[in-house]
Write a protein that holds these residues in place. Structure first.
Motif, PDB file in Angstrom:
ATOM      1  N   UNK A   2       6.485   5.312  -3.603  1.00 54.21           N
ATOM      2  CA  UNK A   2       7.860   5.166  -4.083  1.00 54.21           C
ATOM      3  C   UNK A   2       8.825   5.056  -2.899  1.00 54.21           C
ATOM      4  N   UNK A   3      10.074   4.703  -3.195  1.00 54.90           N
ATOM      5  CA  UNK A   3      11.080   4.464  -2.153  1.00 54.90           C
ATOM      6  C   UNK A   3      11.312   5.714  -1.311  1.00 54.90           C
ATOM      7  N   UNK A   4      11.287   6.879  -1.925  1.00 56.45           N
ATOM      8  CA  UNK A   4      11.512   8.126  -1.191  1.00 56.45           C
ATOM      9  C   UNK A   4      10.443   8.316  -0.114  1.00 56.45           C
ATOM     10  N   UNK A   5       9.193   8.049  -0.457  1.00 57.09           N
ATOM     11  CA  UNK A   5       8.100   8.216   0.513  1.00 57.09           C
ATOM     12  C   UNK A   5       8.188   7.167   1.615  1.00 57.09           C
ATOM     13  N   UNK A   6       8.550   5.939   1.267  1.00 55.09           N
ATOM     14  CA  UNK A   6       8.727   4.894   2.290  1.00 55.09           C
ATOM     15  C   UNK A   6       9.775   5.345   3.303  1.00 55.09           C
ATOM     16  N   UNK A   7      10.893   5.896   2.835  1.00 49.29           N
ATOM     17  CA  UNK A   7      11.940   6.374   3.737  1.00 49.29           C
ATOM     18  C   UNK A   7      11.426   7.509   4.625  1.00 49.29           C
ATOM     19  N   UNK A   8      10.617   8.408   4.060  1.00 52.22           N
ATOM     20  CA  UNK A   8      10.054   9.513   4.844  1.00 52.22           C
ATOM     21  C   UNK A   8       9.143   8.981   5.947  1.00 52.22           C
ATOM     22  N   UNK A   9       8.317   7.993   5.613  1.00 51.28           N
ATOM     23  CA  UNK A   9       7.407   7.413   6.596  1.00 51.28           C
ATOM     24  C   UNK A   9       8.202   6.713   7.696  1.00 51.28           C
ATOM     25  N   UNK A  11      11.145   7.391   8.798  1.00 53.81           N
ATOM     26  CA  UNK A  11      11.860   8.346   9.652  1.00 53.81           C
ATOM     27  C   UNK A  11      10.918   9.292  10.404  1.00 53.81           C
ATOM     28  N   UNK A  12       9.632   9.234  10.104  1.00 53.05           N
ATOM     29  CA  UNK A  12       8.670  10.134  10.725  1.00 53.05           C
ATOM     30  C   UNK A  12       8.244   9.626  12.102  1.00 53.05           C
ATOM     31  N   UNK A  13       8.003  10.547  13.022  1.00 59.68           N
ATOM     32  CA  UNK A  13       7.482  10.174  14.336  1.00 59.68           C
ATOM     33  C   UNK A  13       5.950  10.123  14.325  1.00 59.68           C
ATOM     34  N   UNK A  14       5.347  10.572  13.244  1.00 57.59           N
ATOM     35  CA  UNK A  14       3.882  10.571  13.127  1.00 57.59           C
ATOM     36  C   UNK A  14       3.376   9.162  12.833  1.00 57.59           C
ATOM     37  N   UNK A  15       2.120   8.928  13.175  1.00 50.62           N
ATOM     38  CA  UNK A  15       1.465   7.654  12.880  1.00 50.62           C
ATOM     39  C   UNK A  15       0.799   7.790  11.519  1.00 50.62           C
ATOM     40  N   UNK A  16       1.473   7.344  10.478  1.00 52.56           N
ATOM     41  CA  UNK A  16       0.984   7.480   9.110  1.00 52.56           C
ATOM     42  C   UNK A  16       0.387   6.153   8.686  1.00 52.56           C
ATOM     43  N   UNK A  17      -0.904   6.177   8.352  1.00 52.93           N
ATOM     44  CA  UNK A  17      -1.575   4.924   7.982  1.00 52.93           C
ATOM     45  C   UNK A  17      -1.211   4.529   6.558  1.00 52.93           C
ATOM     46  N   UNK A  56       1.808  -0.450  -1.933  1.00 53.18           N
ATOM     47  CA  UNK A  56       1.461   0.215  -0.677  1.00 53.18           C
ATOM     48  C   UNK A  56       0.729   1.515  -0.974  1.00 53.18           C
ATOM     49  N   UNK A  57      -0.249   1.813  -0.141  1.00 56.90           N
ATOM     50  CA  UNK A  57      -1.050   3.024  -0.354  1.00 56.90           C
ATOM     51  C   UNK A  57      -1.145   3.801   0.953  1.00 56.90           C
ATOM     52  N   UNK A  58      -0.774   5.069   0.898  1.00 61.42           N
ATOM     53  CA  UNK A  58      -0.887   5.926   2.064  1.00 61.42           C
ATOM     54  C   UNK A  58      -2.323   6.419   2.172  1.00 61.42           C
ATOM     55  N   UNK A  59      -2.851   6.382   3.388  1.00 62.58           N
ATOM     56  CA  UNK A  59      -4.248   6.792   3.608  1.00 62.58           C
ATOM     57  C   UNK A  59      -4.292   8.186   4.236  1.00 62.58           C
TER      58      UNK A  59
END
Length: 59
Positions: A2-9, A11-17, A56-59
């Motif tokens: 969802x849009x909220x998770x896309x925004x979190x990714x 803004x994150x400094x982590x490498x989120x696949x 989109x799918x977060x791994x």
């Protein structure tokens, strides 16, 4: 996803696949409509695509 998770990714400094159709991608931005995002493949190719965020799918 969802849009909220896309925004979190974004803004994150982590490498989120994140994958689109089984292929790893980087999310460049959440588009103004809140339903699509601009992404590009991980790796040397810089080809950008607009995709539906629910695909989109977060791994």
């Amino acid at each position: 996803m969802d849009a909220k998770r896309v925004k979190q990714i974004l803004s994150s400094s982590a490498d989120i696949e994140v994958q689109y159709n089984g292929v790893s991608v980087w999310i460049d931005q959440l588009n103004e409509d809140g339903r699509t995002a601009t992404v590009h493949l991980r790796g040397p190719l810089e080809e950008r695509s607009t995709v539906e965020i629910h695909e989109l799918q977060e791994i």
